[in-house]
Design a protein around this motif. Structure first.
Motif, PDB file in Angstrom:
ATOM      1  N   GLY A 487    -110.212  50.030  -8.265  1.00 41.88           N
ATOM      2  CA  GLY A 487    -109.996  51.462  -8.363  1.00 41.88           C
ATOM      3  C   GLY A 487    -109.554  52.123  -7.081  1.00 41.88           C
ATOM      4  O   GLY A 487    -109.451  53.351  -7.013  1.00 41.88           O
ATOM      5  N   ARG A 488    -109.254  51.349  -6.021  1.00 42.59           N
ATOM      6  CA  ARG A 488    -108.848  51.907  -4.736  1.00 42.59           C
ATOM      7  C   ARG A 488    -107.438  51.455  -4.401  1.00 42.59           C
ATOM      8  O   ARG A 488    -107.072  50.302  -4.630  1.00 42.59           O
ATOM      9  CB  ARG A 488    -109.820  51.462  -3.637  1.00 42.59           C
ATOM     10  CG  ARG A 488    -109.578  52.117  -2.282  1.00 42.59           C
ATOM     11  CD  ARG A 488    -110.667  51.719  -1.304  1.00 42.59           C
ATOM     12  NE  ARG A 488    -110.629  50.311  -1.006  1.00 42.59           N
ATOM     13  CZ  ARG A 488    -109.852  49.763  -0.062  1.00 42.59           C
ATOM     14  NH1 ARG A 488    -109.053  50.534   0.657  1.00 42.59           N
ATOM     15  NH2 ARG A 488    -109.881  48.474   0.173  1.00 42.59           N
ATOM     16  N   GLN A 489    -106.634  52.361  -3.856  1.00 44.52           N
ATOM     17  CA  GLN A 489    -105.260  52.034  -3.486  1.00 44.52           C
ATOM     18  C   GLN A 489    -105.244  51.208  -2.206  1.00 44.52           C
ATOM     19  O   GLN A 489    -105.726  51.649  -1.158  1.00 44.52           O
ATOM     20  CB  GLN A 489    -104.444  53.312  -3.297  1.00 44.52           C
ATOM     21  CG  GLN A 489    -102.998  53.059  -2.908  1.00 44.52           C
ATOM     22  CD  GLN A 489    -102.208  54.334  -2.737  1.00 44.52           C
ATOM     23  OE1 GLN A 489    -102.219  55.196  -3.608  1.00 44.52           O
ATOM     24  NE2 GLN A 489    -101.526  54.473  -1.611  1.00 44.52           N
ATOM     25  N   LEU A 490    -104.666  50.017  -2.291  1.00 42.49           N
ATOM     26  CA  LEU A 490    -104.546  49.150  -1.114  1.00 42.49           C
ATOM     27  C   LEU A 490    -103.221  49.349  -0.385  1.00 42.49           C
ATOM     28  O   LEU A 490    -103.155  49.183   0.834  1.00 42.49           O
ATOM     29  CB  LEU A 490    -104.674  47.681  -1.520  1.00 42.49           C
ATOM     30  CG  LEU A 490    -106.009  47.249  -2.149  1.00 42.49           C
ATOM     31  CD1 LEU A 490    -105.967  45.756  -2.446  1.00 42.49           C
ATOM     32  CD2 LEU A 490    -107.163  47.570  -1.223  1.00 42.49           C
ATOM     33  N   GLY A 491    -102.176  49.655  -1.139  1.00 40.61           N
ATOM     34  CA  GLY A 491    -100.877  49.785  -0.493  1.00 40.61           C
ATOM     35  C   GLY A 491     -99.896  50.583  -1.321  1.00 40.61           C
ATOM     36  O   GLY A 491    -100.032  50.724  -2.547  1.00 40.61           O
ATOM     37  N   ARG A 492     -98.911  51.133  -0.633  1.00 37.02           N
ATOM     38  CA  ARG A 492     -97.825  51.877  -1.284  1.00 37.02           C
ATOM     39  C   ARG A 492     -96.540  51.623  -0.505  1.00 37.02           C
ATOM     40  O   ARG A 492     -96.529  51.661   0.730  1.00 37.02           O
ATOM     41  CB  ARG A 492     -98.132  53.369  -1.296  1.00 37.02           C
ATOM     42  CG  ARG A 492     -96.958  54.243  -1.761  1.00 37.02           C
ATOM     43  CD  ARG A 492     -97.305  55.709  -1.678  1.00 37.02           C
ATOM     44  NE  ARG A 492     -96.157  56.562  -1.972  1.00 37.02           N
ATOM     45  CZ  ARG A 492     -95.284  56.988  -1.070  1.00 37.02           C
ATOM     46  NH1 ARG A 492     -95.436  56.639   0.214  1.00 37.02           N
ATOM     47  NH2 ARG A 492     -94.259  57.749  -1.416  1.00 37.02           N
ATOM     48  N   LEU A 493     -95.454  51.353  -1.231  1.00 43.72           N
ATOM     49  CA  LEU A 493     -94.151  51.116  -0.612  1.00 43.72           C
ATOM     50  C   LEU A 493     -93.103  51.919  -1.371  1.00 43.72           C
ATOM     51  O   LEU A 493     -93.025  51.848  -2.600  1.00 43.72           O
ATOM     52  CB  LEU A 493     -93.795  49.631  -0.643  1.00 43.72           C
ATOM     53  CG  LEU A 493     -92.394  49.250  -0.150  1.00 43.72           C
ATOM     54  CD1 LEU A 493     -92.239  49.588   1.324  1.00 43.72           C
ATOM     55  CD2 LEU A 493     -92.102  47.779  -0.411  1.00 43.72           C
ATOM     56  N   ASN A 494     -92.306  52.682  -0.629  1.00 44.13           N
ATOM     57  CA  ASN A 494     -91.238  53.465  -1.221  1.00 44.13           C
ATOM     58  C   ASN A 494     -89.955  53.171  -0.450  1.00 44.13           C
ATOM     59  O   ASN A 494     -89.895  53.328   0.771  1.00 44.13           O
ATOM     60  CB  ASN A 494     -91.568  54.957  -1.158  1.00 44.13           C
ATOM     61  CG  ASN A 494     -90.567  55.805  -1.935  1.00 44.13           C
ATOM     62  OD1 ASN A 494     -89.388  55.803  -1.639  1.00 44.13           O
ATOM     63  ND2 ASN A 494     -91.053  56.531  -2.920  1.00 44.13           N
ATOM     64  N   SER A 520    -111.403  49.890   3.966  1.00 43.05           N
ATOM     65  CA  SER A 520    -111.551  51.342   3.962  1.00 43.05           C
ATOM     66  C   SER A 520    -111.350  51.977   5.328  1.00 43.05           C
ATOM     67  O   SER A 520    -110.948  53.130   5.429  1.00 43.05           O
ATOM     68  CB  SER A 520    -112.938  51.720   3.424  1.00 43.05           C
ATOM     69  OG  SER A 520    -113.963  51.139   4.224  1.00 43.05           O
ATOM     70  N   ASN A 521    -111.622  51.263   6.423  1.00 40.49           N
ATOM     71  CA  ASN A 521    -111.532  51.874   7.744  1.00 40.49           C
ATOM     72  C   ASN A 521    -110.336  51.380   8.563  1.00 40.49           C
ATOM     73  O   ASN A 521    -110.304  51.528   9.777  1.00 40.49           O
ATOM     74  CB  ASN A 521    -112.818  51.634   8.539  1.00 40.49           C
ATOM     75  CG  ASN A 521    -113.175  50.159   8.608  1.00 40.49           C
ATOM     76  OD1 ASN A 521    -112.468  49.312   8.081  1.00 40.49           O
ATOM     77  ND2 ASN A 521    -114.289  49.854   9.261  1.00 40.49           N
ATOM     78  N   LEU A 522    -109.359  50.751   7.891  1.00 39.46           N
ATOM     79  CA  LEU A 522    -108.155  50.294   8.574  1.00 39.46           C
ATOM     80  C   LEU A 522    -106.936  50.856   7.846  1.00 39.46           C
ATOM     81  O   LEU A 522    -106.787  50.669   6.640  1.00 39.46           O
ATOM     82  CB  LEU A 522    -108.095  48.763   8.605  1.00 39.46           C
ATOM     83  CG  LEU A 522    -106.871  48.141   9.285  1.00 39.46           C
ATOM     84  CD1 LEU A 522    -106.847  48.502  10.767  1.00 39.46           C
ATOM     85  CD2 LEU A 522    -106.868  46.628   9.105  1.00 39.46           C
ATOM     86  N   THR A 523    -106.069  51.549   8.581  1.00 38.95           N
ATOM     87  CA  THR A 523    -104.921  52.208   7.962  1.00 38.95           C
ATOM     88  C   THR A 523    -103.661  51.925   8.770  1.00 38.95           C
ATOM     89  O   THR A 523    -103.654  52.050   9.995  1.00 38.95           O
ATOM     90  CB  THR A 523    -105.132  53.731   7.897  1.00 38.95           C
ATOM     91  OG1 THR A 523    -106.312  54.003   7.147  1.00 38.95           O
ATOM     92  CG2 THR A 523    -103.965  54.418   7.222  1.00 38.95           C
ATOM     93  N   LEU A 524    -102.595  51.556   8.049  1.00 39.95           N
ATOM     94  CA  LEU A 524    -101.282  51.378   8.658  1.00 39.95           C
ATOM     95  C   LEU A 524    -100.283  52.215   7.867  1.00 39.95           C
ATOM     96  O   LEU A 524    -100.183  52.087   6.648  1.00 39.95           O
ATOM     97  CB  LEU A 524    -100.854  49.901   8.643  1.00 39.95           C
ATOM     98  CG  LEU A 524     -99.405  49.629   9.050  1.00 39.95           C
ATOM     99  CD1 LEU A 524     -99.170  50.004  10.508  1.00 39.95           C
ATOM    100  CD2 LEU A 524     -99.022  48.177   8.795  1.00 39.95           C
TER     101      LEU A 524
END
Length: 659
Positions: A487-494, A520-524
């Motif tokens: 239920g959590r978004q891991l990635g998005r590519l456009n 949850s605490n790592l974002t790129l």
């Protein structure tokens, strides 16, 4: 056993008799009960009284059923929702819900703690305390700050007001004032409000004393005098009014009389909302010079660097399928460039959203715009634009196609008429699959065509971006991809691109947007613009946020981040920013950020700060400097304390160091 059975039976009978009489149901238990359940009952030893959501405990109690008066004395504790008070005695009127407590201490709400010789409860929201101490500091035996007064009123979670108030830090009196109030006071009364003290490098220490004046049921006025100890003073007035339940506003004037100059600012705000379908606002702002913002004692960085004032008015009317907006906007640049800026007085806009056309598989839409442009330095015109359109939408399972055809006609007082034909077709389909144990995968490819033909542009003046339209025939495409797990978004590519059949540079630049959150605490986050000619990088913005660890041990709550920005086009920009936020104990954290200009190989900006958050107050001590291209450095030291329900106090020192 016989004695305990009789007590339980008396409790049951007392509860039943109260309920049958349609009174407040009362349950009372104790070691000893006596009296007439139809008139008055007394209880002694480990008394517990329950009615609705209220629980009262004590050594002794009496309840008069006829008057509805409950008395409890000896080691009394009252619990009602968030209220948890201990006192010597209690008198509670179950009919009016009014109460009197003697020798009281405890909490009235999660943000209202109190000690007093006597407290009167006027309603669930309003309490009056005598010879007491109030603080919003949660659960502290010796609170960080508190106020003491002979009499003060508390509105739970909102405000307080008292007379001859002593402000204390850790029980040490530091300030006495005739009147002290929070931001909202029920039953408004004229009087002095909370004074403000602080320091700014431009004016030294200052003292600001506001006075609140009630002007009837629907208006009030706040006057304030500000004394600066380096010389000069300030005066301000804020008038608030309510014309009706849906119409209200305020007027604010501030004047600064300083040894070097005199400056002032005027603002006016009004809102009008008679229903959910009609809404209007008006805002006017005037200032005599930009130096006003530098001379104020505000700690708002945006206001300190403001370069223009903006006055506007807006009125919107909504229907089921349509909306009309009327806008007036006037910008006044403080550097004197207002003469060269076009103003829109007024700008009328009308939108008719997609409406089905009877007997046809189309929807009709329409947009209109009427604007008058004006510039002091010369040049004015009006523009009337009308754009009707037809839309056709067809869906087949996961495939969806939408086609829009419209024709825009814009007529100008100066420059003639321009006509623009627009055609756009957008197609998309969605594919969703499960990827083993990784999660859910979704991709939506999109492709379409766009045709824009500009006819009869003439010599009309370019007033805004709506006038700058070029003919084109282009194809565009792209795809948007998502990856989910639990239920959590891991990635998005456009990814998107296009091809212009008419322009000189046929292939459009590629745009790539990537966002990854594997934990949850790592974002790129990555945003790229690539040249369609050779694939070279034109714009890049890369952000990485990560938890901090030292020698394998994590700093709980600590985070770091790095941001790289690159722009090849003019103006060329290339810099790296990084920063950290490190907790130091339970209430204190340290933050740091730096910006390095890669193009000029020099530090451009640094900011160091210690942040404190104690709940009932928070503060920040910071040092910031910015290096200019001539080598000079602008620096600023700032200390700000925000007291819950009392406002902000601070110290700010700014200066410049030449190279």
């Amino acid at each position: 056993m016989r004695r305990e059975l009789s007590i339980i039976l008396l409790i049951f009978c007392f509860y039943l008799a109260s309920a049958n009489a349609q009174e407040v149901p009362v349950r009372l238990s104790a070691e000893k009960l006596c009296g007439n359940i139809n008139k008055k009952v007394e209880a002694h030893g480990k008394v517990v009284v329950r009615f609705k959501d209220v629980v009262v405990k004590g050594d002794n109690a009496s309840y008069d059923r006829v008057s509805g008066i409950l008395r409890v004395w000896g080691n009394v504790e009252v619990v009602e929702g968030d209220v948890d008070l201990k006192c010597k005695s209690l008198i509670y009127d179950l009919k009016s819900k009014r109460a009197v407590l003697e020798r009281v201490s405890g909490k009235l709400s999660p943000t209202d703690y109190i000690r007093a010789d006597r407290i009167e409860r006027l309603s669930e929201k309003e309490w009056i305390a005598y010879d007491g101490e109030y603080t919003p500091c949660t659960g502290q035996v010796c609170p960080d700050w508190s106020i003491g007064a002979k009499k003060f009123r508390v509105l739970l979670g909102e405000s307080f007001a008292g007379r001859w108030v002593t402000f204390r830090i850790k029980e040490i009196p530091v300030l006495v004032t005739p009147v002290l109030t929070g931001p909202v006071v029920r039953g408004r009364k004229s009087g002095f409000l909370t004074p403000r003290i602080g320091y700014v490098s431009e004016g030294g220490f200052y003292y600001r004393q506001p006075f609140y004046l009630v002007l009837g049921r629907s208006a009030d006025l706040t006057l304030a005098y500000e004394k600066r100890f380096k010389g000069g003073n300030g005066k301000s007035a804020e008038f608030r009014y309510v014309l009706s339940p849906y119409s209200s506003g305020d007027i604010w004037v501030n004047k600064l009389d300083l040894p070097s100059e005199k400056s002032w600012k005027f603002t006016f705000n009004h809102s009008y909302r008679p229903s959910d379908y009609v809404y209007g606002t008006a805002h006017a702002e005037m200032v005599n010079s930009r130096s006003y913002y530098k001379a104020t004692t505000t700690f708002d960085v945006e206001e300190k660097t403001q370069v223009y004032t903006k006055s506007d008015a807006n009125l919107s009317k909504l229907w089921e399928h349509a909306v009309i907006n009327a806008n007036l906007v006037y910008l006044d640049y403080l550097d004197g460039s207002t003469d060269r800026v076009y103003q829109k007085l007024p700008d009328l806009q009308f939108y008719l959203m997609d409406v089905p056309v009877s007997r046809f598989p189309f929807t009709f839409n329409f947009s209109g715009d009427a604007t008058y442009f004006y510039r002091k330095a010369g040049g004015s015109s009006y523009r009337v634009s009308l754009e009707p359109g037809l839309r056709y939408v067809k869906a087949f399972r996961k495939f969806k196609s939408s086609t829009q055809v419209s024709y825009l006609v814009s007529d100008y007082e100066i420059g003639g008429t321009s006509r623009i034909f627009k055609f756009e077709n957008l197609n998309s389909f969605n594919v969703a699959e499960k990827v083993g144990r990784v999660g859910d995968f979704s991709v939506t490819p999109k492709f379409g065509f766009r045709v824009v033909d500009v006819m009869g542009l003439g010599n009309n003046v370019i007033f805004d971006l709506n006038d700058k339209v070029e003919s084109r025939r282009e194809a565009f495409w792209g795809a948007e991809t998502y990856l989910y797990a639990s239920g959590r978004q891991l990635g998005r590519l456009n990814v998107s691109g296009g091809y212009d059949f008419k322009g000189e540079d046929n292939w459009k630049d590629w745009r790539v947007q990537l966002s990854l959150t594997p934990v949850s605490n790592l974002t790129l986050q990555q945003d790229l613009k690539l040249s369609s000619d050779d694939g070279s990088l034109k714009i890049a913005n890369t952000y990485l946020g990560f938890p901090l660890e030292v020698d394998g041990y994590g700093l709980e709550g600590g985070r770091g981040w790095v941001d790289f920005y690159y722009q090849k086009e003019e103006p060329q920009v290339k810099y790296v920013r990084w920063g950290t936020n490190i907790p130091i104990g339970k209430y204190v954290s340290f933050s740091f950020q730096q910006r390095y200009d890669v193009k000029y190989s020099m530090d451009r900006e640094r900011d160091y700060a210690i942040n404190i958050n104690r709940g009932c107050w928070n503060g920040r001590i910071s040092y910031r400097w910015v290096k200019n291209y001539d080598g000079s450095i602008d620096y600023q030291v700032m200390f700000v304390v925000n007291l819950l329900k009392l406002g902000s106090y601070g110290y700010r020192f700014a200066g410049r160091k030449e190279d």
